[in-house]
Design a protein around this motif. Sequence first.
Motif, PDB file in Angstrom:
ATOM      1  N   ASP A   6      61.169  90.193-117.647  1.00 16.88           N
ATOM      2  CA  ASP A   6      60.878  90.941-116.029  1.00 16.88           C
ATOM      3  C   ASP A   6      59.473  91.215-115.626  1.00 16.88           C
ATOM      4  O   ASP A   6      59.194  91.161-114.566  1.00 16.88           O
ATOM      5  N   ALA A  10      57.630  89.530-112.525  1.00 14.61           N
ATOM      6  CA  ALA A  10      56.763  90.304-111.492  1.00 14.61           C
ATOM      7  C   ALA A  10      55.400  89.676-111.243  1.00 14.61           C
ATOM      8  O   ALA A  10      55.228  89.656-110.273  1.00 14.61           O
ATOM      9  N   ARG A  58      59.628  94.861-105.337  1.00 11.47           N
ATOM     10  CA  ARG A  58      60.851  95.135-104.810  1.00 11.47           C
ATOM     11  C   ARG A  58      61.279  94.522-103.647  1.00 11.47           C
ATOM     12  O   ARG A  58      62.490  94.231-103.459  1.00 11.47           O
ATOM     13  N   ARG A  61      62.100  90.801-103.279  1.00 12.94           N
ATOM     14  CA  ARG A  61      63.540  90.227-103.916  1.00 12.94           C
ATOM     15  C   ARG A  61      64.572  90.761-103.000  1.00 12.94           C
ATOM     16  O   ARG A  61      65.772  90.703-103.421  1.00 12.94           O
ATOM     17  N   ASP A 150      62.631  97.050-110.536  1.00 11.15           N
ATOM     18  CA  ASP A 150      61.914  96.184-109.890  1.00 11.15           C
ATOM     19  C   ASP A 150      60.547  96.925-109.568  1.00 11.15           C
ATOM     20  O   ASP A 150      59.239  96.423-109.757  1.00 11.15           O
TER      21      ASP A 150
END
Length: 400
Positions: A6, A10, A58, A61, A150
Amino acid sequence: MIEARDVVRAAELLHDVVAPTPLEYSRWLSELVGGDVFLKCENLQRTGSFKLRGAYVRMARLSKAERSRGVVAASAGNHAQGVALAAQLLGIKSTVFMPNGAPIPKEKATRAYGAEIRFVGTSIDDCLKAARAYAEETGAVLIHPFDHPDIVAGQATTGLEIVEQCPQVRTVVVPTGGGGLLAGIATAMQRDGMPIEVVGVQAAGAAAFPASLAAGEPVQLDRMTTMADGIAVGLPGKVPFETIQQYVGDVRTVGEDSLSKAVLLVLERAKLVVEPAGAAAVAAVLDEPKRFKPPVVVVLSGGNIDPLLLMRVIRHGMAAAGRYLSLRVRIPDTPGGLATLLTELAALDANLIEVVHERISETLSLEEVEVALQLELRGEEHRQRILTDLTTNGYSYTLN
């Protein structure tokens, strides 16, 4: 909990949005710790803090339908700027709830990025309640400052940079409010064969994590009082809390004197401007330097500070370090009385900043006057020497 993949995703999203911030060697902190100490300068990040990382991930997405409804956030300033800039870059309407009394530079910067600002309450918690109500009413997407995977993944990219810039790191010290940055960096530090301790630092007047970790769940603080508005969060986030429980062994607290001394020393020694929240990790190292195993990376999480607050914090920091003294001294109301006092202070190498001569007061006798003095000193030993000398020479004084 977020995972390593993740964080990598990012970082890919942020590749052309944020610039890797410098990792600067700190000679003065290294001497205190007894090993290498580096400063991770997120105060030099775009918008002046790490918050853009999580906000952009955040919002990038969000679906097309979500973007069309706009976003809403709650922040004392740094997250506000991150959300506002991310919204501007992505073409999304943004509304930000800020507490009354939020730093003016943070408000102005947030407006400059195109966000609509609404003031409510006195804390981030008050603003979060208002932001949630606004989201329910309008359909806007709430961009939480720390309680979303996120957001944590975005903040974790700071940790990836630390690993790349200082592969030998053994301890990372992180200013902590709601826990997003701490949880993110702790996740990024999980590497096989490389034991790295991650230490969180909170302001003593707004320390929600120690009690929450002891209870095994987030616990709401009844009240908060600290100059470090950027980490004044009364309730830890549920999303980062689990990660912090698992990966963070210690969350320390620092007092207001330590925070102000840290801001002052970072300005003087590193030539960097940081806000009190951004200097919290430095304050922890100054309080107990031998606690941290080198090489140490100390995160400077933000540099957005009102110039007027900076002036007050510098003075507070100098006073806490014994380098500033404000007092009122009673002297005889005779010719040469003030000159005698100032001559004695000059002989003690005290630098006079300001003097106010007060002749009329209901607390003074007819034979005396009061002098308000502000002095610049060399340190605590110098301060004690001056106070002792005043007493020895028959002066009575009160400290301001």
